[in-house]
Design a protein around this motif. Structure first.
Motif, short mmCIF file in Angstrom:
data_model
loop_
_atom_site.label_atom_id
_atom_site.label_comp_id
_atom_site.label_asym_id
_atom_site.label_seq_id
_atom_site.Cartn_x
_atom_site.Cartn_y
_atom_site.Cartn_z
N MET A 111 83.74 17.99 -52.19
CA MET A 111 84.77 18.70 -51.60
C MET A 111 85.77 17.73 -51.33
O MET A 111 85.72 16.56 -50.98
CB MET A 111 84.49 19.82 -50.73
N PRO A 112 87.27 18.24 -51.28
CA PRO A 112 87.99 17.17 -50.84
C PRO A 112 87.74 16.94 -49.18
O PRO A 112 87.31 17.81 -48.47
CB PRO A 112 89.55 18.14 -50.77
N VAL A 113 88.34 16.04 -48.58
CA VAL A 113 88.11 15.64 -47.33
C VAL A 113 88.56 16.67 -46.38
O VAL A 113 87.69 17.08 -45.45
CB VAL A 113 88.89 14.32 -46.93
N ALA A 114 89.75 17.46 -46.53
CA ALA A 114 90.06 18.14 -45.63
C ALA A 114 89.22 19.53 -45.70
O ALA A 114 89.08 20.24 -44.73
CB ALA A 114 91.53 19.05 -46.09
N ASP A 115 88.53 19.74 -46.74
CA ASP A 115 87.55 20.81 -46.71
C ASP A 115 86.14 20.79 -46.17
O ASP A 115 85.45 21.40 -46.00
CB ASP A 115 87.44 21.43 -48.14
N THR A 120 81.26 9.16 -49.83
CA THR A 120 82.84 9.42 -49.71
C THR A 120 82.88 8.93 -51.34
O THR A 120 82.38 7.80 -51.45
CB THR A 120 83.46 8.76 -48.85
N CYS A 121 83.74 9.15 -52.04
CA CYS A 121 84.17 8.73 -53.34
C CYS A 121 85.60 9.31 -53.54
O CYS A 121 86.29 9.43 -52.55
CB CYS A 121 83.24 9.37 -54.47
N ASP A 122 86.18 9.00 -54.74
CA ASP A 122 87.25 9.01 -55.35
C ASP A 122 88.52 8.14 -54.29
O ASP A 122 89.60 8.82 -53.87
CB ASP A 122 87.82 10.55 -55.23
N GLY A 123 87.96 7.19 -53.84
CA GLY A 123 88.89 6.31 -53.00
C GLY A 123 89.11 6.84 -51.58
O GLY A 123 90.14 6.70 -51.16
N GLY A 124 88.05 7.50 -51.12
CA GLY A 124 88.28 8.46 -49.78
C GLY A 124 88.71 9.63 -49.84
O GLY A 124 88.92 10.26 -48.92
N ALA A 125 89.22 10.25 -51.15
CA ALA A 125 89.72 11.56 -51.09
C ALA A 125 88.87 12.45 -51.28
O ALA A 125 89.06 13.83 -50.81
CB ALA A 125 90.78 11.53 -52.48
#
Length: 72
Positions: free
Chosen positions: A46-50, A59-64
């Motif tokens: 899931m996205p970091v905010a969620d 964590t993946c996608d460069g921290g996203a």
């Protein structure tokens, strides 16, 4: 037991591994969790905010994006 699983998963989610694709990282973390005999869990990307419920184990996608572990 849950703390051991989460600790193992957190080790797998080191910054070195965050450069991996999310699917690959998720598969590695799932394999480590299941090798400990854990069943009845979910590992959700899931996205970091969620990522507010459960334990963040990667964590993946460069921290996203975050991989979130939850027991069912």
């Amino acid at each position: 037991m849950r703390h051991i699983v989460i600790g193992t998963a957190l080790l797998a989610a080191s910054p070195i591994l965050s450069a991996k694709p999310c699917e690959e990282l998720g598969a590695e973390i799932s394999a480590k969790i299941e090798s400990k005999g854990v069943r009845g869990y979910s590992l959700k990307l899931m996205p970091v905010a969620d990522a507010t419920e459960g334990s963040v184990v990667g964590t993946c996608d460069g921290g996203a994006s975050k991989l979130v572990y939850r027991r069912r």
